[in-house]
Every structure is written in C-alpha cells, then in structure tokens.
Design a protein around this motif. Structure first.
Motif, PDB file in Angstrom:
ATOM      1  N   LEU A  39       0.847  -1.191   0.000  1.00  0.00           N
ATOM      2  CA  LEU A  39       0.000   0.000   0.000  1.00  0.00           C
ATOM      3  C   LEU A  39       0.879   1.237   0.000  1.00  0.00           C
ATOM      4  N   SER A  40       0.464   2.215  -0.727  1.00  0.00           N
ATOM      5  CA  SER A  40       1.204   3.477  -0.815  1.00  0.00           C
ATOM      6  C   SER A  40       0.522   4.497   0.076  1.00  0.00           C
ATOM      7  N   SER A  41       1.269   4.995   1.069  1.00  0.00           N
ATOM      8  CA  SER A  41       0.671   5.924   2.045  1.00  0.00           C
ATOM      9  C   SER A  41       0.541   7.331   1.496  1.00  0.00           C
ATOM     10  N   ASN A  42       1.429   7.712   0.556  1.00  0.00           N
ATOM     11  CA  ASN A  42       1.410   9.076   0.033  1.00  0.00           C
ATOM     12  C   ASN A  42       0.685   9.180  -1.295  1.00  0.00           C
ATOM     13  N   ALA A  43      -0.071   8.142  -1.668  1.00  0.00           N
ATOM     14  CA  ALA A  43      -0.774   8.198  -2.945  1.00  0.00           C
ATOM     15  C   ALA A  43      -2.022   9.044  -2.799  1.00  0.00           C
ATOM     16  N   SER A  44      -2.390   9.737  -3.881  1.00  0.00           N
ATOM     17  CA  SER A  44      -3.591  10.561  -3.902  1.00  0.00           C
ATOM     18  C   SER A  44      -4.535  10.039  -4.963  1.00  0.00           C
ATOM     19  N   GLY A  45      -5.787  10.455  -4.871  1.00  0.00           N
ATOM     20  CA  GLY A  45      -6.753  10.019  -5.858  1.00  0.00           C
ATOM     21  C   GLY A  45      -7.855   9.216  -5.227  1.00  0.00           C
ATOM     22  N   PRO A  46      -8.769   8.684  -6.052  1.00  0.00           N
ATOM     23  CA  PRO A  46      -9.920   7.971  -5.508  1.00  0.00           C
ATOM     24  C   PRO A  46      -9.568   6.624  -4.903  1.00  0.00           C
ATOM     25  N   HIS A  47      -8.413   6.005  -5.259  1.00  0.00           N
ATOM     26  CA  HIS A  47      -8.084   4.668  -4.772  1.00  0.00           C
ATOM     27  C   HIS A  47      -7.277   4.693  -3.474  1.00  0.00           C
ATOM     28  N   LYS A  48      -6.700   5.845  -3.095  1.00  0.00           N
ATOM     29  CA  LYS A  48      -6.029   6.026  -1.808  1.00  0.00           C
ATOM     30  C   LYS A  48      -4.938   4.990  -1.554  1.00  0.00           C
ATOM     31  N   GLY A  49      -4.087   4.762  -2.532  1.00  0.00           N
ATOM     32  CA  GLY A  49      -2.942   3.913  -2.339  1.00  0.00           C
ATOM     33  C   GLY A  49      -3.170   2.445  -2.557  1.00  0.00           C
ATOM     34  N   HIS A  50      -4.397   2.000  -2.837  1.00  0.00           N
ATOM     35  CA  HIS A  50      -4.658   0.590  -3.110  1.00  0.00           C
ATOM     36  C   HIS A  50      -4.286   0.308  -4.565  1.00  0.00           C
ATOM     37  N   PRO A  51      -3.379  -0.655  -4.823  1.00  0.00           N
ATOM     38  CA  PRO A  51      -2.886  -0.833  -6.194  1.00  0.00           C
ATOM     39  C   PRO A  51      -3.856  -1.553  -7.131  1.00  0.00           C
ATOM     40  N   ILE A  52      -4.801  -2.315  -6.618  1.00  0.00           N
ATOM     41  CA  ILE A  52      -5.640  -3.141  -7.491  1.00  0.00           C
ATOM     42  C   ILE A  52      -6.535  -2.300  -8.411  1.00  0.00           C
ATOM     43  N   PRO A  53      -7.235  -1.249  -7.931  1.00  0.00           N
ATOM     44  CA  PRO A  53      -8.043  -0.450  -8.863  1.00  0.00           C
ATOM     45  C   PRO A  53      -7.234   0.161 -10.003  1.00  0.00           C
ATOM     46  N   GLY A  54      -6.001   0.578  -9.707  1.00  0.00           N
ATOM     47  CA  GLY A  54      -5.168   1.122 -10.776  1.00  0.00           C
ATOM     48  C   GLY A  54      -4.803   0.080 -11.820  1.00  0.00           C
ATOM     49  N   LEU A  55      -4.515  -1.150 -11.375  1.00  0.00           N
ATOM     50  CA  LEU A  55      -4.212  -2.221 -12.321  1.00  0.00           C
ATOM     51  C   LEU A  55      -5.434  -2.573 -13.165  1.00  0.00           C
ATOM     52  N   ILE A  56      -6.618  -2.539 -12.558  1.00  0.00           N
ATOM     53  CA  ILE A  56      -7.844  -2.808 -13.324  1.00  0.00           C
ATOM     54  C   ILE A  56      -8.060  -1.732 -14.379  1.00  0.00           C
ATOM     55  N   GLN A  57      -7.875  -0.492 -13.996  1.00  0.00           N
ATOM     56  CA  GLN A  57      -8.058   0.606 -14.940  1.00  0.00           C
ATOM     57  C   GLN A  57      -7.064   0.512 -16.108  1.00  0.00           C
ATOM     58  N   LYS A  58      -5.838   0.159 -15.800  1.00  0.00           N
ATOM     59  CA  LYS A  58      -4.821   0.024 -16.838  1.00  0.00           C
ATOM     60  C   LYS A  58      -5.185  -1.089 -17.824  1.00  0.00           C
ATOM     61  N   GLN A  59      -5.695  -2.208 -17.329  1.00  0.00           N
ATOM     62  CA  GLN A  59      -6.054  -3.320 -18.214  1.00  0.00           C
ATOM     63  C   GLN A  59      -7.263  -2.971 -19.083  1.00  0.00           C
ATOM     64  N   PHE A  60      -8.234  -2.271 -18.520  1.00  0.00           N
ATOM     65  CA  PHE A  60      -9.388  -1.868 -19.318  1.00  0.00           C
ATOM     66  C   PHE A  60      -8.982  -0.902 -20.428  1.00  0.00           C
ATOM     67  N   ARG A  61      -8.087   0.008 -20.125  1.00  0.00           N
ATOM     68  CA  ARG A  61      -7.628   0.942 -21.157  1.00  0.00           C
ATOM     69  C   ARG A  61      -6.838   0.207 -22.249  1.00  0.00           C
ATOM     70  N   ARG A  62      -6.118  -0.833 -21.852  1.00  0.00           N
ATOM     71  CA  ARG A  62      -5.351  -1.594 -22.838  1.00  0.00           C
ATOM     72  C   ARG A  62      -6.274  -2.314 -23.820  1.00  0.00           C
ATOM     73  N   ASN A  63      -7.420  -2.771 -23.333  1.00  0.00           N
ATOM     74  CA  ASN A  63      -8.358  -3.510 -24.192  1.00  0.00           C
ATOM     75  C   ASN A  63      -9.410  -2.619 -24.840  1.00  0.00           C
ATOM     76  N   LYS A  64      -9.260  -1.324 -24.695  1.00  0.00           N
ATOM     77  CA  LYS A  64     -10.297  -0.407 -25.184  1.00  0.00           C
ATOM     78  C   LYS A  64     -10.453  -0.456 -26.700  1.00  0.00           C
ATOM     79  N   ALA A  65      -9.377  -0.658 -27.437  1.00  0.00           N
ATOM     80  CA  ALA A  65      -9.420  -0.603 -28.894  1.00  0.00           C
ATOM     81  C   ALA A  65      -9.716  -1.950 -29.540  1.00  0.00           C
ATOM     82  N   ASP A  66      -9.986  -2.979 -28.766  1.00  0.00           N
ATOM     83  CA  ASP A  66     -10.270  -4.301 -29.340  1.00  0.00           C
ATOM     84  C   ASP A  66     -11.613  -4.298 -30.058  1.00  0.00           C
TER      85      ASP A  66
END
Length: 320
Positions: A39-66
């Motif tokens: 967990l990242s204590s100094n992270a900002s944004g809606p996920h508040k340092g939890h890495p899983i939502p960011g990984l999900i968002q990255k994967q969805f963006r990767r598959n956006k053009a399929d």
C-alpha cells in the motif's frame, strides 16, 4: 449482403456491460486486504494507495481498442472470473488471497523501481527552441499615388533550394467575405484558420454597422434634425434664439449638416475604408495567383526533368 463491422465501443449495450463490470471489479478489488508494504501511504486520488483499482483501470484501457469478437469475449470472461476471485480473496485464509498478493506484488515493485529510476535520472531543462524568423509570404508596397501592390517574398521556392520529396502546387482561395489566402498543405494550419476567422468577423461587423447606419441611423438622425428645426423656429418666434445659440445644444449642433449629415459622413468614411480593403484584397489575390502559377511552372519543369532521368535509366538498363 455486406456485413457491417462490429465496434464494441459504439454499442450501448456493450458499454453498459463493461462499465458495470469495471465498477464491480474496482469495488470488490478495493475490499481485498493487502500487506502494508504493497500500500502506498502518500498516494492521492480515488483509490487512496490501493494498487488493485489502478491495475484494473490500466487493463481496461489496454483492451479499449479491441474490435475482435473473440478478443472481447476472452477479456470479458477473464473479468468475470476475476470478479469471483476478488470476492473469495477478501478472506486472509483463502487461496485466492495468496494468489492475488502474488500477482500484485511484482507489479507494484516494478512500478516503484520505474519511479525510482525516473527520479534518479537527471533531466536537464529543455532549452527553448528559437522560433524561425520566416519572411512574410508577400510584401505590401504603396507607390506615390497610393496604389497598393504585393510582391511575393518567400515563394516560389527555387528548384535549387527545394528540399522536399516532391513539390506541391499551392492553391488560391477567396472566402465569401473576399479574404484571399494560399493553401499550402492539408490539413489547414490552425493559426491560418484563426487569422481567416478574425478577418471575417471584422469584415462582417463593419458591414453590419454600415447597414445599421444606412437604415436606422439616417432615420433617427432625420428625426433629430426635425426636432432641432422645430426648437429653433419656436425659439425664434419667442425671441430667445440668441440664448439658444449660446447654449451647449446650439454649440454642438451643426446647422448646415445636422445629425443626418454626420451619419452620411460616417457612411462615406466607412465606404472608403471598405473600398481600400477591397482593393487591398484584389492586389493580394493577384500576388497569390502569381505564386501559384510560378510554383506550377516549376513543378512542370521538375516533372519533365524527372521523367527524362527515368527514361535514361531505363534505356541504360536495356543496353546493359
């Protein structure tokens, strides 16, 4: 019968299903308890340092053009499988929790290494590039009699200085408001479009003002002149004309021209200005047409030279 291509991103049902799956994955993934080192204590944004939502968002963006139905089906199936795994991984003692931690840890560590490398690598400040001082396309000249002419300055480009793969013939265009311009390439540069838009708005405002003065201004000025004449006659009949002539009203009013004369003077000045602008546009158009004709002449000469060189190469290949 022609089969249309299915584009998932343009189908409303597919978009609603993907957004629902994305929200469910983010919601369930944020509930998974992870070790403190992930967990990242100094992270900002809606996920508040939890890495899983960011990984999900990255994967969805990767598959956006399929657009392949097979790839879309595989991606959605994997998403629903991970949704069930996320629900099971919310318990520390489950195998799904250990699996999620083993998947997240290398990705988080790799991201931290990239951030550390980026922070350690010195980035020298970018030096501002000097803007090229290009001469104007045409130069305005005024003779002793006041006639305006334009002389080409930057074009046509001589064959010895031309560095492109092939020469493009520019085209001369004149807008509905009489504004000439030279189109050198497509798409049209944004700065050229802005200049044409500003000149068009200025020309339209001048025409609208002249029409307003011609139709409404003259009528209202005529009514003002009638009122002033009426006041002057009444003042003369009552013997107070001298007091009226010495007042501010008498000093501001021109008895010969009146208000209507002032409007006519303004209309004449505007008509003269618009005529000068029209003659200026005609002279500029002539210069642009000269540029286009010279560029076309050079293009024909270079094309004939290129054909001759190609013919000689073909003849030498046959002889060899």
């Amino acid at each position: 019968m022609r089969v249309s291509t299915f584009v998932p991103a343009r189908d409303s049902r597919h978009r609603h299903a993907c957004f629902a799956l994305y929200r469910a994955l983010v919601r369930e993934g944020r509930r998974i308890p992870l070790p403190s080192d992930l967990l990242s204590s100094n992270a900002s944004g809606p996920h508040k340092g939890h890495p899983i939502p960011g990984l999900i968002q990255k994967q969805f963006r990767r598959n956006k053009a399929d657009v392949s139905k097979r790839l879309v089906f595989v991606a959605l199936t994997a998403g629903y499988k991970f949704l069930s795994i996320f629900r099971e991984a919310q318990s520390h003692s489950s195998d799904a929790h250990a699996k999620i931690v083993s998947l997240v840890r290398p990705r988080v560590e790799a991201a931290r290494r990239r951030e550390a490398d980026a922070a350690a690598t010195p980035h020298p400040p970018a030096e501002p590039k000097p803007k090229p001082n290009y001469p104007p396309l045409v130069t305005r000249r005024v003779d002793l009699e006041g006639n305006v002419t334009y002389v080409p300055t930057r074009r046509p480009i001589p064959a010895a200085q031309f560095t492109g793969p092939r020469r493009h013939i520019p085209r001369v265009f004149v807008t509905a408001e009489g504004i000439p311009f030279l189109r050198l390439k497509k798409p049209q540069p944004r700065i050229l479009g802005g200049v044409i838009r500003n000149l068009t708005q200025r020309r339209v405002r001048a025409v609208e003002l002249a029409e307003a003065l011609r139709h409404e201004g003259l009528v209202e000025a005529g009514h003002e002149d009638q009122w002033e004449d009426l006041v002057a006659r009444e003042a003369a009949r009552e013997g107070v004309a001298d007091l009226l002539d010495g007042s501010e009203l008498g000093a501001e009013m021109d008895r010969k021209a009146g208000y209507a004369g002032s409007v006519r003077t303004a209309l004449a000045a505007m008509a003269e200005s618009m005529q000068r602008s029209r003659l200026n546009a005609v002279a500029r158009t002539e210069a642009l047409v000269r540029i286009a004709d010279e560029e076309k002449k050079l293009w024909r000469e270079e094309r004939a030279r290129w054909k001759e060189e190609r013919r000689k190469k073909g003849r030498g290949a046959k002889e060899g």
